[in-house]
Design a protein around this motif. Structure first.
Motif, PDB file in Angstrom:
ATOM      1  N   ASN A 100       0.833  -1.199   0.000  1.00  0.00           N
ATOM      2  CA  ASN A 100       0.000   0.000   0.000  1.00  0.00           C
ATOM      3  C   ASN A 100       0.873   1.255   0.000  1.00  0.00           C
ATOM      4  O   ASN A 100       1.216   1.801   1.057  1.00  0.00           O
ATOM      5  CB  ASN A 100      -0.965   0.037   1.184  1.00  0.00           C
ATOM      6  CG  ASN A 100      -1.898  -1.151   1.226  1.00  0.00           C
ATOM      7  OD1 ASN A 100      -2.122  -1.820   0.213  1.00  0.00           O
ATOM      8  ND2 ASN A 100      -2.447  -1.437   2.381  1.00  0.00           N
ATOM      9  N   VAL A 101       1.234   1.686  -1.188  1.00  0.00           N
ATOM     10  CA  VAL A 101       2.110   2.849  -1.361  1.00  0.00           C
ATOM     11  C   VAL A 101       1.466   3.805  -2.354  1.00  0.00           C
ATOM     12  O   VAL A 101       1.169   3.415  -3.491  1.00  0.00           O
ATOM     13  CB  VAL A 101       3.503   2.441  -1.876  1.00  0.00           C
ATOM     14  CG1 VAL A 101       4.417   3.662  -1.939  1.00  0.00           C
ATOM     15  CG2 VAL A 101       4.117   1.351  -1.015  1.00  0.00           C
ATOM     16  N   TYR A 102       1.259   5.035  -1.935  1.00  0.00           N
ATOM     17  CA  TYR A 102       0.745   6.073  -2.835  1.00  0.00           C
ATOM     18  C   TYR A 102       1.820   7.141  -2.989  1.00  0.00           C
ATOM     19  O   TYR A 102       2.250   7.753  -2.007  1.00  0.00           O
ATOM     20  CB  TYR A 102      -0.537   6.702  -2.294  1.00  0.00           C
ATOM     21  CG  TYR A 102      -1.091   7.754  -3.225  1.00  0.00           C
ATOM     22  CD1 TYR A 102      -1.859   7.399  -4.331  1.00  0.00           C
ATOM     23  CD2 TYR A 102      -0.824   9.107  -3.018  1.00  0.00           C
ATOM     24  CE1 TYR A 102      -2.352   8.359  -5.202  1.00  0.00           C
ATOM     25  CE2 TYR A 102      -1.313  10.074  -3.873  1.00  0.00           C
ATOM     26  CZ  TYR A 102      -2.071   9.691  -4.977  1.00  0.00           C
ATOM     27  OH  TYR A 102      -2.544  10.652  -5.847  1.00  0.00           O
ATOM     28  N   ILE A 103       2.260   7.350  -4.227  1.00  0.00           N
ATOM     29  CA  ILE A 103       3.330   8.296  -4.537  1.00  0.00           C
ATOM     30  C   ILE A 103       2.797   9.348  -5.501  1.00  0.00           C
ATOM     31  O   ILE A 103       2.184   9.018  -6.517  1.00  0.00           O
ATOM     32  CB  ILE A 103       4.524   7.574  -5.182  1.00  0.00           C
ATOM     33  CG1 ILE A 103       5.180   6.616  -4.182  1.00  0.00           C
ATOM     34  CG2 ILE A 103       5.547   8.565  -5.721  1.00  0.00           C
ATOM     35  CD1 ILE A 103       6.206   5.692  -4.799  1.00  0.00           C
ATOM     36  N   SER A 104       3.066  10.613  -5.208  1.00  0.00           N
ATOM     37  CA  SER A 104       2.692  11.691  -6.127  1.00  0.00           C
ATOM     38  C   SER A 104       3.710  12.819  -5.994  1.00  0.00           C
ATOM     39  O   SER A 104       4.175  13.121  -4.895  1.00  0.00           O
ATOM     40  CB  SER A 104       1.294  12.225  -5.812  1.00  0.00           C
ATOM     41  OG  SER A 104       0.939  13.267  -6.702  1.00  0.00           O
ATOM     42  N   GLY A 105       4.041  13.446  -7.139  1.00  0.00           N
ATOM     43  CA  GLY A 105       5.041  14.504  -7.157  1.00  0.00           C
ATOM     44  C   GLY A 105       6.432  13.911  -7.223  1.00  0.00           C
ATOM     45  O   GLY A 105       7.138  13.841  -6.218  1.00  0.00           O
ATOM     46  N   ILE A 126       0.587  -0.389  -5.359  1.00  0.00           N
ATOM     47  CA  ILE A 126       1.342   0.861  -5.427  1.00  0.00           C
ATOM     48  C   ILE A 126       0.873   1.720  -6.591  1.00  0.00           C
ATOM     49  O   ILE A 126       0.728   1.236  -7.720  1.00  0.00           O
ATOM     50  CB  ILE A 126       2.865   0.594  -5.514  1.00  0.00           C
ATOM     51  CG1 ILE A 126       3.648   1.903  -5.695  1.00  0.00           C
ATOM     52  CG2 ILE A 126       3.205  -0.414  -6.590  1.00  0.00           C
ATOM     53  CD1 ILE A 126       5.160   1.744  -5.579  1.00  0.00           C
ATOM     54  N   SER A 127       0.623   2.995  -6.306  1.00  0.00           N
ATOM     55  CA  SER A 127       0.303   3.994  -7.326  1.00  0.00           C
ATOM     56  C   SER A 127       1.474   4.950  -7.459  1.00  0.00           C
ATOM     57  O   SER A 127       1.947   5.492  -6.451  1.00  0.00           O
ATOM     58  CB  SER A 127      -0.956   4.787  -6.957  1.00  0.00           C
ATOM     59  OG  SER A 127      -2.106   3.969  -6.989  1.00  0.00           O
ATOM     60  N   THR A 157       9.640  -7.438  -7.362  1.00  0.00           N
ATOM     61  CA  THR A 157       8.316  -7.903  -7.762  1.00  0.00           C
ATOM     62  C   THR A 157       7.287  -6.846  -7.406  1.00  0.00           C
ATOM     63  O   THR A 157       7.162  -6.461  -6.225  1.00  0.00           O
ATOM     64  CB  THR A 157       7.966  -9.220  -7.050  1.00  0.00           C
ATOM     65  OG1 THR A 157       8.952 -10.206  -7.356  1.00  0.00           O
ATOM     66  CG2 THR A 157       6.600  -9.723  -7.517  1.00  0.00           C
ATOM     67  N   TYR A 158       6.560  -6.367  -8.407  1.00  0.00           N
ATOM     68  CA  TYR A 158       5.521  -5.357  -8.215  1.00  0.00           C
ATOM     69  C   TYR A 158       4.170  -5.986  -8.545  1.00  0.00           C
ATOM     70  O   TYR A 158       3.961  -6.481  -9.652  1.00  0.00           O
ATOM     71  CB  TYR A 158       5.768  -4.149  -9.118  1.00  0.00           C
ATOM     72  CG  TYR A 158       7.060  -3.432  -8.804  1.00  0.00           C
ATOM     73  CD1 TYR A 158       7.083  -2.349  -7.939  1.00  0.00           C
ATOM     74  CD2 TYR A 158       8.269  -3.862  -9.356  1.00  0.00           C
ATOM     75  CE1 TYR A 158       8.272  -1.698  -7.635  1.00  0.00           C
ATOM     76  CE2 TYR A 158       9.463  -3.218  -9.052  1.00  0.00           C
ATOM     77  CZ  TYR A 158       9.454  -2.144  -8.198  1.00  0.00           C
ATOM     78  OH  TYR A 158      10.636  -1.514  -7.898  1.00  0.00           O
ATOM     79  N   THR A 159       3.274  -5.960  -7.581  1.00  0.00           N
ATOM     80  CA  THR A 159       1.938  -6.524  -7.758  1.00  0.00           C
ATOM     81  C   THR A 159       0.903  -5.425  -7.604  1.00  0.00           C
ATOM     82  O   THR A 159       0.948  -4.658  -6.639  1.00  0.00           O
ATOM     83  CB  THR A 159       1.684  -7.630  -6.715  1.00  0.00           C
ATOM     84  OG1 THR A 159       2.693  -8.628  -6.842  1.00  0.00           O
ATOM     85  CG2 THR A 159       0.324  -8.267  -6.917  1.00  0.00           C
ATOM     86  N   ASN A 160      -0.015  -5.334  -8.552  1.00  0.00           N
ATOM     87  CA  ASN A 160      -1.044  -4.293  -8.555  1.00  0.00           C
ATOM     88  C   ASN A 160      -0.401  -2.909  -8.560  1.00  0.00           C
ATOM     89  O   ASN A 160      -0.632  -2.082  -7.682  1.00  0.00           O
ATOM     90  CB  ASN A 160      -2.007  -4.453  -7.381  1.00  0.00           C
ATOM     91  CG  ASN A 160      -3.220  -3.540  -7.487  1.00  0.00           C
ATOM     92  OD1 ASN A 160      -3.540  -3.017  -8.554  1.00  0.00           O
ATOM     93  ND2 ASN A 160      -3.911  -3.341  -6.376  1.00  0.00           N
ATOM     94  N   LEU A 161       0.413  -2.674  -9.573  1.00  0.00           N
ATOM     95  CA  LEU A 161       1.085  -1.386  -9.744  1.00  0.00           C
ATOM     96  C   LEU A 161       0.353  -0.553 -10.793  1.00  0.00           C
ATOM     97  O   LEU A 161       0.041  -1.033 -11.885  1.00  0.00           O
ATOM     98  CB  LEU A 161       2.544  -1.596 -10.155  1.00  0.00           C
ATOM     99  CG  LEU A 161       3.376  -0.327 -10.384  1.00  0.00           C
ATOM    100  CD1 LEU A 161       4.813  -0.551  -9.956  1.00  0.00           C
ATOM    101  CD2 LEU A 161       3.349   0.095 -11.855  1.00  0.00           C
ATOM    102  N   PHE A 162       0.091   0.698 -10.442  1.00  0.00           N
ATOM    103  CA  PHE A 162      -0.562   1.656 -11.333  1.00  0.00           C
ATOM    104  C   PHE A 162       0.370   2.827 -11.563  1.00  0.00           C
ATOM    105  O   PHE A 162       0.966   3.352 -10.609  1.00  0.00           O
ATOM    106  CB  PHE A 162      -1.870   2.150 -10.703  1.00  0.00           C
ATOM    107  CG  PHE A 162      -2.574   3.228 -11.498  1.00  0.00           C
ATOM    108  CD1 PHE A 162      -3.545   2.897 -12.425  1.00  0.00           C
ATOM    109  CD2 PHE A 162      -2.259   4.569 -11.303  1.00  0.00           C
ATOM    110  CE1 PHE A 162      -4.193   3.887 -13.147  1.00  0.00           C
ATOM    111  CE2 PHE A 162      -2.900   5.564 -12.027  1.00  0.00           C
ATOM    112  CZ  PHE A 162      -3.871   5.221 -12.951  1.00  0.00           C
ATOM    113  N   VAL A 163       0.521   3.254 -12.816  1.00  0.00           N
ATOM    114  CA  VAL A 163       1.382   4.388 -13.155  1.00  0.00           C
ATOM    115  C   VAL A 163       0.558   5.421 -13.915  1.00  0.00           C
ATOM    116  O   VAL A 163      -0.214   5.080 -14.817  1.00  0.00           O
ATOM    117  CB  VAL A 163       2.583   3.944 -14.008  1.00  0.00           C
ATOM    118  CG1 VAL A 163       3.417   5.149 -14.444  1.00  0.00           C
ATOM    119  CG2 VAL A 163       3.452   2.955 -13.244  1.00  0.00           C
ATOM    120  N   THR A 179      -5.539  -1.138  -9.846  1.00  0.00           N
ATOM    121  CA  THR A 179      -6.042  -0.094  -8.949  1.00  0.00           C
ATOM    122  C   THR A 179      -4.932   0.513  -8.100  1.00  0.00           C
ATOM    123  O   THR A 179      -5.153   1.493  -7.392  1.00  0.00           O
ATOM    124  CB  THR A 179      -7.123  -0.657  -8.007  1.00  0.00           C
ATOM    125  OG1 THR A 179      -6.564  -1.726  -7.230  1.00  0.00           O
ATOM    126  CG2 THR A 179      -8.320  -1.173  -8.806  1.00  0.00           C
ATOM    127  N   GLY A 180      -3.742  -0.072  -8.135  1.00  0.00           N
ATOM    128  CA  GLY A 180      -2.619   0.472  -7.390  1.00  0.00           C
ATOM    129  C   GLY A 180      -2.865   0.488  -5.894  1.00  0.00           C
ATOM    130  O   GLY A 180      -3.284  -0.503  -5.292  1.00  0.00           O
TER     131      GLY A 180
END
Length: 371
Positions: free
Chosen positions: A243-248, A276-277, A303-309, A355-356
């Motif tokens: 559960n990681v949300y990244i912006s900027g 992760i988003s 390994t990235y699972t459910n990654l949104f870019v 869905t990230g």
């Protein structure tokens, strides 16, 4: 992220009560003199507990030395010295030595806050939070932390440095030199016995959160406006971050490395990133120049699972060395159930059904406490 500065010693006499964690004593005497308007120095013994009804002014390095403990209750606010210029800003930080413990006991409604004390705060107003542990790293068992000058690393992946729960860290990343800067939160050889969940970083002058080896797991990270990488791990980090949300994003959304001096060093980085988003951000200063993921210095296993870019056309920046290319060829760079293929270096393959962190490019509901 880069090298070190020394802590300052303070001596006094006072007694403090502990929190209710099972592995902390009920009442322990400490020789540390706690000053609300002049928080700095070395806690060398016992347990020190801050008072959530007070706002503390951090005026220098606050270092928790082994075997001492620092407890920060829910709702506590710590602000950097509002008078500090850029020279003094690099001496203002909080660090936990290997063998010591910190308990940041925030809640969703009363997080612990570490921030700038300036009337008009900005990135790099102060250093950040540094945690050192006894877990394995692939750069050696007795490394020196890039900030704080503390030893870290060992052979105990189950080591505990305490707990970080519901922490807001803002305006960190003061610059020690052209090559040395603080992160928001730095984990050096931290073991999986440490509890890490719900961290919010904002306006970090360097990386938001970085893991230097170790085996600590982390959940619920919100990393907003970082002026280097947002999430960074290296040096044989073995763990799961969920559960990681990244912006900027200035450079890489995620920078994942194995070892800068030996790209096949063991233990090899083996990071699992779930939900992760990675959102570039709309401000023109956020260019994501090192892409959504920077697969760097051998890369290791990722390994990235459910990654949104969102907003980043080229998905990854790749190390072209033999270590990294071998890992990619072996299928050790996996994204949303597929082995990464360098020839298909776009986001479209990886984000269309994801869905990230929970809501794609939008802040997820579990992160509502950060607003």
């Amino acid at each position: 992220m880069k090298k070190s500065i020394l802590a300052i010693l303070t001596v006094g006499t006072i007694a403090f009560t502990s929190c209710t964690k099972d592995d902390t004593p009920s009442t322990v005497s400490s020789s540390f003199e706690l000053k609300v308007d002049d928080l700095k120095g070395s806690i060398t013994s016992g347990t020190v507990t801050l008072d959530a009804s007070k706002t503390y002014t951090l005026t220098g390095g606050l270092v928790v030395k082994s075997p001492a403990k620092l407890i920060i209750p829910a709702g506590t606010v710590i602000k950097s010295d509002p008078t500090a210029d850029s020279e003094r800003a690099k001496t203002i930080y909080i660090a936990v030595e290997r063998g010591a413990k910190i308990y940041i006991n925030g809640t969703a409604t009363q997080p612990v806050v570490m921030t700038s004390g300036k009337a008009s705060p900005a990135q790099s107003d102060w250093g950040g939070l540094i945690i050192c542990g006894d877990a394995k790293v692939n750069t050696g068992d007795n490394g020196t932390s890039e900030v704080g000058g503390l030893l870290y690393g060992g052979n105990n992946n189950d080591d505990s440095s305490g707990e970080i729960t519901y922490l807001k860290v803002s305006y960190t990343g003061s610059k020690f030199s052209d090559t040395k800067e603080y992160n928001g939160v730095s984990f050096f050889g931290v073991g999986r016995g440490t509890i890490v969940n719900n961290i919010y970083t904002f306006e970090s002058g360097d990386d938001a959160v970085e893991f230097f080896g170790g085996a600590v797991n982390a959940t619920n990270l919100v990393l907003i406006n970082s002026y280097d990488d947002s999430l960074d791990y290296a040096d044989g980090y073995i763990g799961t971050i969920s559960n990681v949300y990244i912006s900027g994003i200035s450079f890489g959304g995620v920078e994942g490395s194995n070892n800068g001096a030996n790209d096949i060093a063991l233990p090899m980085t083996d990071a699992k990133i779930n939900n992760i988003s990675i959102v570039k951000g709309t401000d023109a200063k956020f260019t994501a120049s090192e892409k959504a993921i920077n697969f760097k210095e051998g890369g290791g296993k990722q390994t990235y699972t459910n990654l949104f870019v969102d907003g980043i056309t080229t998905f990854a920046k790749l190390d072209l060395g033999t270590g990294a290319t071998a890992r990619i060829a072996a299928g050790d760079f996996k994204v949303n159930g597929m082995n990464y293929v360098a020839a298909n270096n776009t986001t479209s393959t990886y984000v269309t059904t994801q869905t990230g962190a929970g809501a794609g490019a939008t802040l997820p509901t579990w992160a509502a406490w950060t607003k």
